[in-house]
Design a protein around this motif. Structure first.
Motif, PDB file in Angstrom:
ATOM      1  N   TYR A  82      42.309  98.794 -23.907  1.00  0.00           N
ATOM      2  CA  TYR A  82      43.150  97.934 -23.082  1.00  0.00           C
ATOM      3  C   TYR A  82      42.354  97.170 -22.032  1.00  0.00           C
ATOM      4  CZ  TYR A  82      46.244 101.140 -25.371  1.00  0.00           C
ATOM      5  OH  TYR A  82      46.867 101.893 -26.343  1.00  0.00           O
ATOM      6  N   ILE A  83      41.245  97.767 -21.608  1.00  0.00           N
ATOM      7  CA  ILE A  83      40.347  97.126 -20.643  1.00  0.00           C
ATOM      8  C   ILE A  83      38.983  97.086 -21.320  1.00  0.00           C
ATOM      9  CG2 ILE A  83      39.370  97.199 -18.319  1.00  0.00           C
ATOM     10  CD1 ILE A  83      41.712  99.057 -17.531  1.00  0.00           C
ATOM     11  N   LYS A  84      38.717  96.011 -22.034  1.00  0.00           N
ATOM     12  CA  LYS A  84      37.507  95.917 -22.883  1.00  0.00           C
ATOM     13  C   LYS A  84      36.223  96.222 -22.115  1.00  0.00           C
ATOM     14  CE  LYS A  84      39.848  94.562 -26.485  1.00  0.00           C
ATOM     15  NZ  LYS A  84      40.437  95.625 -27.235  1.00  0.00           N
ATOM     16  N   LYS A 131      32.474  97.624 -11.003  1.00  0.00           N
ATOM     17  CA  LYS A 131      31.586  98.513 -10.262  1.00  0.00           C
ATOM     18  C   LYS A 131      31.414  99.869 -10.957  1.00  0.00           C
ATOM     19  CE  LYS A 131      32.304  96.387  -5.762  1.00  0.00           C
ATOM     20  NZ  LYS A 131      30.963  96.083  -5.317  1.00  0.00           N
ATOM     21  N   LEU A 132      32.454 100.330 -11.655  1.00  0.00           N
ATOM     22  CA  LEU A 132      32.349 101.599 -12.369  1.00  0.00           C
ATOM     23  C   LEU A 132      31.295 101.550 -13.476  1.00  0.00           C
ATOM     24  CD1 LEU A 132      36.081 102.721 -12.653  1.00  0.00           C
ATOM     25  CD2 LEU A 132      34.257 103.881 -11.387  1.00  0.00           C
ATOM     26  N   GLN A 133      31.021 100.380 -14.012  1.00  0.00           N
ATOM     27  CA  GLN A 133      30.049 100.243 -15.101  1.00  0.00           C
ATOM     28  C   GLN A 133      28.655 100.721 -14.709  1.00  0.00           C
ATOM     29  OE1 GLN A 133      30.306  96.106 -16.190  1.00  0.00           O
ATOM     30  NE2 GLN A 133      32.335  96.350 -17.084  1.00  0.00           N
ATOM     31  N   SER A 134      28.350 100.748 -13.422  1.00  0.00           N
ATOM     32  CA  SER A 134      27.027 101.190 -12.965  1.00  0.00           C
ATOM     33  C   SER A 134      27.037 102.644 -12.489  1.00  0.00           C
ATOM     34  CB  SER A 134      26.529 100.278 -11.842  1.00  0.00           C
ATOM     35  OG  SER A 134      27.369 100.406 -10.709  1.00  0.00           O
ATOM     36  N   GLN A 135      28.139 103.348 -12.725  1.00  0.00           N
ATOM     37  CA  GLN A 135      28.274 104.734 -12.288  1.00  0.00           C
ATOM     38  C   GLN A 135      28.252 105.690 -13.480  1.00  0.00           C
ATOM     39  OE1 GLN A 135      28.541 105.769  -8.973  1.00  0.00           O
ATOM     40  NE2 GLN A 135      27.915 103.640  -8.695  1.00  0.00           N
ATOM     41  N   HIS A 136      27.724 106.882 -13.248  1.00  0.00           N
ATOM     42  CA  HIS A 136      27.759 107.926 -14.264  1.00  0.00           C
ATOM     43  C   HIS A 136      29.102 108.652 -14.221  1.00  0.00           C
ATOM     44  CE1 HIS A 136      23.370 107.488 -14.194  1.00  0.00           C
ATOM     45  NE2 HIS A 136      23.423 107.958 -15.420  1.00  0.00           N
ATOM     46  N   LEU A 155      44.720 102.768 -14.426  1.00  0.00           N
ATOM     47  CA  LEU A 155      45.978 102.741 -15.189  1.00  0.00           C
ATOM     48  C   LEU A 155      46.855 101.560 -14.770  1.00  0.00           C
ATOM     49  CD1 LEU A 155      46.830 106.543 -15.241  1.00  0.00           C
ATOM     50  CD2 LEU A 155      46.172 105.134 -17.208  1.00  0.00           C
ATOM     51  N   GLY A 156      46.824 101.214 -13.494  1.00  0.00           N
ATOM     52  CA  GLY A 156      47.547 100.022 -13.037  1.00  0.00           C
ATOM     53  C   GLY A 156      47.034  98.776 -13.715  1.00  0.00           C
ATOM     54  N   LEU A 157      45.728  98.712 -13.939  1.00  0.00           N
ATOM     55  CA  LEU A 157      45.142  97.574 -14.646  1.00  0.00           C
ATOM     56  C   LEU A 157      45.546  97.590 -16.121  1.00  0.00           C
ATOM     57  CD1 LEU A 157      43.424  95.037 -14.495  1.00  0.00           C
ATOM     58  CD2 LEU A 157      41.388  96.484 -14.808  1.00  0.00           C
ATOM     59  N   ILE A 159      48.418  98.582 -17.217  1.00  0.00           N
ATOM     60  CA  ILE A 159      49.773  98.015 -17.180  1.00  0.00           C
ATOM     61  C   ILE A 159      49.705  96.491 -17.105  1.00  0.00           C
ATOM     62  CG2 ILE A 159      51.852  97.794 -15.739  1.00  0.00           C
ATOM     63  CD1 ILE A 159      51.512 100.821 -15.105  1.00  0.00           C
ATOM     64  N   GLU A 160      48.826  95.975 -16.259  1.00  0.00           N
ATOM     65  CA  GLU A 160      48.698  94.525 -16.125  1.00  0.00           C
ATOM     66  C   GLU A 160      48.229  93.875 -17.423  1.00  0.00           C
ATOM     67  OE1 GLU A 160      47.674  94.217 -11.355  1.00  0.00           O
ATOM     68  OE2 GLU A 160      46.162  93.555 -12.792  1.00  0.00           O
ATOM     69  N   ARG A 161      47.200  94.449 -18.022  1.00  0.00           N
ATOM     70  CA  ARG A 161      46.635  93.841 -19.236  1.00  0.00           C
ATOM     71  C   ARG A 161      47.623  93.881 -20.397  1.00  0.00           C
ATOM     72  NH1 ARG A 161      40.793  93.825 -18.883  1.00  0.00           N
ATOM     73  NH2 ARG A 161      40.378  93.102 -16.764  1.00  0.00           N
ATOM     74  N   VAL A 162      48.339  94.986 -20.548  1.00  0.00           N
ATOM     75  CA  VAL A 162      49.261  95.127 -21.674  1.00  0.00           C
ATOM     76  C   VAL A 162      50.533  94.302 -21.464  1.00  0.00           C
ATOM     77  CG1 VAL A 162      50.722  96.779 -22.929  1.00  0.00           C
ATOM     78  CG2 VAL A 162      48.360  97.384 -22.357  1.00  0.00           C
TER      79      VAL A 162
END
Length: 181
Positions: A82-84, A131-136, A155-157, A159-162
């Motif tokens: 849902y969030i590519k 920002k999460l992409q750079s976190q373990h 999860l809110g995102l 909902i937005e994307r779907v």
């Protein structure tokens, strides 16, 4: 209810609160106590806006489950369905960041202390995912419960994307309005 609210506010040292009792035909009773801000200069009113805090997680879960019932979200699908752009740097063999694991606070994502997701100028949901992409990952997904505000922001995102609506629009149209709230 006013006496009970006042007693709880005093006991918990609550700065300000506004509340309403809603019945079948709308608001039955509304009141406010205390102040809008810590400064104590502006009294709270029934129209004062306060942070919803963790109660919003219940509404987010309702929104996700509505989309599940509609067949638009699969609880066991990866969040990246849902969030590519969602990803974390690997630390464990398990990389299954599913919707269900986000709902149950067992996704193994970083601490809520990252990135200023709360406060007066919080970052957007899209910025958070970037920002999460750079976190373990912090824990193996599905193995350990770790309360997560970040997870519910993600999860809110979803909902937005779907839905194609903002989180606020979705909540108002699909959750609150049908309940006449």
């Amino acid at each position: 209810i006013d006496k009970k609210a006042a007693a709880v506010a005093k006991k918990k040292d609550i700065i300000g609160i506004s509340y309403a009792v809603v019945g079948k035909h709308g608001i039955v009773h509304a009141n406010a106590l205390g102040y809008k801000h810590k400064s104590g200069k502006s009294p709270a009113t029934i129209h004062s806006a306060f942070a919803a805090g963790s109660i919003s997680k219940s509404f987010t879960a309702v929104g996700i489950m509505q989309l599940v019932e509609q067949g638009r979200v699969d609880l066991d699908a990866p969040i990246s369905s849902y969030i590519k752009e969602f990803s974390l740097l690997p630390r464990y063999d398990i990389q299954e960041f599913t919707v269900r694991r986000f709902l149950t606070h067992s996704a193994g994502i970083p601490s809520d202390n990252l990135y200023g997701i709360t406060g007066e100028d919080p970052i957007s949901k899209d910025e958070l995912v970037q920002k999460l992409q750079s976190q373990h990952q912090t824990l193996p997904p599905g193995k350990i419960y770790q309360y997560s505000n970040i997870g519910y922001t993600v999860l809110g995102l979803v909902i937005e994307r779907v839905s194609g609506l903002t989180f606020e629009q979705y909540m108002q149209q699909e959750v609150l309005a049908p309940l006449r709230m």
